[in-house]
Design a protein around this motif. Sequence first.
Motif, PDB file in Angstrom:
ATOM      1  N   UNK A  11     -48.068  15.237  17.217  1.00  0.00           N
ATOM      2  CA  UNK A  11     -48.528  16.009  18.361  1.00  0.00           C
ATOM      3  C   UNK A  11     -49.130  15.090  19.411  1.00  0.00           C
ATOM      4  N   UNK A  12     -49.907  14.118  18.949  1.00  0.00           N
ATOM      5  CA  UNK A  12     -50.550  13.192  19.880  1.00  0.00           C
ATOM      6  C   UNK A  12     -49.514  12.400  20.655  1.00  0.00           C
ATOM      7  N   UNK A  13     -48.459  11.967  19.956  1.00  0.00           N
ATOM      8  CA  UNK A  13     -47.411  11.198  20.625  1.00  0.00           C
ATOM      9  C   UNK A  13     -46.719  12.024  21.694  1.00  0.00           C
ATOM     10  N   UNK A  14     -46.485  13.310  21.397  1.00  0.00           N
ATOM     11  CA  UNK A  14     -45.842  14.170  22.385  1.00  0.00           C
ATOM     12  C   UNK A  14     -46.700  14.339  23.617  1.00  0.00           C
ATOM     13  N   UNK A  15     -47.988  14.595  23.392  1.00  0.00           N
ATOM     14  CA  UNK A  15     -48.911  14.748  24.517  1.00  0.00           C
ATOM     15  C   UNK A  15     -49.012  13.450  25.295  1.00  0.00           C
ATOM     16  N   UNK A  16     -49.060  12.333  24.575  1.00  0.00           N
ATOM     17  CA  UNK A  16     -49.157  11.023  25.221  1.00  0.00           C
ATOM     18  C   UNK A  16     -47.947  10.764  26.102  1.00  0.00           C
ATOM     19  N   UNK A  17     -46.758  11.120  25.607  1.00  0.00           N
ATOM     20  CA  UNK A  17     -45.545  10.898  26.392  1.00  0.00           C
ATOM     21  C   UNK A  17     -45.616  11.618  27.726  1.00  0.00           C
ATOM     22  N   UNK A  72     -27.782   9.327  32.989  1.00  0.00           N
ATOM     23  CA  UNK A  72     -27.701   7.992  33.604  1.00  0.00           C
ATOM     24  C   UNK A  72     -29.033   7.255  33.412  1.00  0.00           C
ATOM     25  N   UNK A  73     -30.122   7.941  33.720  1.00  0.00           N
ATOM     26  CA  UNK A  73     -31.437   7.304  33.638  1.00  0.00           C
ATOM     27  C   UNK A  73     -31.825   6.982  32.198  1.00  0.00           C
ATOM     28  N   UNK A  74     -31.312   7.763  31.245  1.00  0.00           N
ATOM     29  CA  UNK A  74     -31.613   7.520  29.831  1.00  0.00           C
ATOM     30  C   UNK A  74     -31.062   6.181  29.360  1.00  0.00           C
ATOM     31  N   UNK A  75     -30.095   5.633  30.118  1.00  0.00           N
ATOM     32  CA  UNK A  75     -29.533   4.333  29.747  1.00  0.00           C
ATOM     33  C   UNK A  75     -30.392   3.171  30.253  1.00  0.00           C
ATOM     34  N   UNK A  76     -31.432   3.480  31.021  1.00  0.00           N
ATOM     35  CA  UNK A  76     -32.240   2.429  31.637  1.00  0.00           C
ATOM     36  C   UNK A  76     -33.503   2.150  30.821  1.00  0.00           C
ATOM     37  N   UNK A  77     -34.644   2.709  31.238  1.00  0.00           N
ATOM     38  CA  UNK A  77     -35.892   2.483  30.519  1.00  0.00           C
ATOM     39  C   UNK A  77     -36.639   3.807  30.429  1.00  0.00           C
ATOM     40  N   UNK A  78     -37.657   3.912  29.591  1.00  0.00           N
ATOM     41  CA  UNK A  78     -38.329   5.198  29.371  1.00  0.00           C
ATOM     42  C   UNK A  78     -39.070   5.743  30.577  1.00  0.00           C
ATOM     43  N   UNK A 360     -34.768   2.517  22.418  1.00  0.00           N
ATOM     44  CA  UNK A 360     -34.624   3.857  22.966  1.00  0.00           C
ATOM     45  C   UNK A 360     -35.955   4.548  23.220  1.00  0.00           C
ATOM     46  N   UNK A 361     -35.867   5.616  24.028  1.00  0.00           N
ATOM     47  CA  UNK A 361     -37.069   6.322  24.479  1.00  0.00           C
ATOM     48  C   UNK A 361     -37.853   6.938  23.330  1.00  0.00           C
ATOM     49  N   UNK A 362     -37.142   7.543  22.367  1.00  0.00           N
ATOM     50  CA  UNK A 362     -37.841   8.204  21.263  1.00  0.00           C
ATOM     51  C   UNK A 362     -38.689   7.216  20.478  1.00  0.00           C
ATOM     52  N   UNK A 363     -38.102   6.081  20.115  1.00  0.00           N
ATOM     53  CA  UNK A 363     -38.847   5.068  19.369  1.00  0.00           C
ATOM     54  C   UNK A 363     -39.962   4.456  20.214  1.00  0.00           C
ATOM     55  N   UNK A 364     -39.720   4.364  21.507  1.00  0.00           N
ATOM     56  CA  UNK A 364     -40.712   3.785  22.418  1.00  0.00           C
ATOM     57  C   UNK A 364     -42.007   4.594  22.387  1.00  0.00           C
TER      58      UNK A 364
END
Length: 524
Positions: A11-17, A72-78, A360-364
């Motif tokens: 939950x904290x990670x989701x809020x942090x994102x 397109x943006x998902x291929x770049x950075x988070x 990737x964004x999820x792991x980031x």
Amino acid sequence: MKIDSKYIPIYVSAILAIGIFIGGMLGFSAENQFSTANSSKAKLNQLIDFINNEYVDDVDTDSIVDKTVDNILAQLDPHSVYVPPTEQAAVAENMKGDFVGIGVRFYIYKDTVAIVQPIENGPSAKAGIKAGDRILYANGTKLFGRKLPTDTLFSKLKGKEGSEVLLTVYRNSEKKKINFKIRRGVIPLKSVDVGLMLNPITAYIKINRFAETTYEEFRSNLIRLKKQGAKSLVIDLRDNGGGYMEEAIAIADELLANRKLIVFTKNKRGRVDKTYATKKGDFEAGRLFVLINENSASASEILAGAIQDNDRGTIVGRRSFGKGLVQREIDFNDGSAVRLTVARYYTPTGRSIQKPYSKGEEQYFKESESRFQNGELYDKDSIKVDDSVRYKTTKGRLVYGGGGIVPDVFVPLEFGNANEATVYLMESGIVGNFVFEQLDKNRNGFKGLSFEQFLKKMNATDEYFILFKNLISIHARELQLEKSKTVIKRYLNAEFARQLYGEKAYYDIMLKDDVMIKIVLNKK
């Protein structure tokens, strides 16, 4: 719904994102058009037109474009992201520092707009609106019992500066309806929560984000506190996800001597732009402490890095998030926007504190969750630093790049006798709602009490702890709140104080048992 403590880090990670997404806006500029000169862009436009004109079923091509941009943006950075029009408007307002409205804090209580607190000196407070009032009608539009969408509700209360709105409210304490004609005004959205004295010589300023008005808010608090005798300063950047780079730089300029390097950026063409402190500065001498934690990001890290690399003060807390990318905003005619990473920023020693995002964004964003699991939040020796990216401060101290600001003084995550799940619960919105409902039942029981009398009253009883425990046990029986009684009562007392006396009263209670504050005040 049961709350399983093992899922709290998720939950904290989701809020942090979400917080980092909003807070990571650095170096914006506006560009309204893309050229379609090359064949790839022409191909995309041709395909959209073909679908729009010839596809057998009706299709919302706007949604297709949105998904295409996202992909397109998902291929770049988070941090390169597409922001839909509705979200863009809300984020822009949040970062602007003010809005036009009636000036109340409220929440929806049993399908009714309930006033938690009118903003001091705001239009509603001046008109006579009180905490506990329910707004029934706005200009004849019924607001209760309808489950109105948030944007619809806001549209009834906000408007042009100077415009009037006729409110019909129900005052529970007097059991009657009252009409108020309120002239809408500019309402500040404070990015500095509070500025207060911790002791006769130590000032404390809490910054929750870096918005358009943050520097001015900070400076006005700093000047006021210096007049009260401040010789030392504590800047609290915990849970500050960032914001405008320029605001963090301006604050750093108040703290650093002339010609000290604050930050520099480098783009893909190798262009380097350096920013130095100027001759101005209201706190270039005196002890300085900056508090950070795992949720401090972006502009917060720029400020903390400038102070650390120049050996100007002491960084206290836990390793920061690790965002060292600069975004530029491109606005579209439909109100949406793209925030594209256009450069990296570096601290004065040359450190990039951007953590890796190649997986990737999820792991980031889940990297923050892993800090619970690998023990980094509890033990300094568990912090993983890249020994290959070492730098030296002006006084020769070693600092590291490659993933956040590592504090000079480490303070483990510590909740006293409470576990993480309980503390995250106490920092959620449920506490504010619970306190409002209790005050609503007996607001007169606190009427006329001084702050000292209030504290004595609250500390003499376990009434509200028991009521809160009974409420939570219905949904989360596994949380053994009895073991966390002291911590829970502190949070409850602080929220009661906030709703009765204001933001400063909240911090007066919370900071007394704050571990980082205790360390700062005891540091020789």
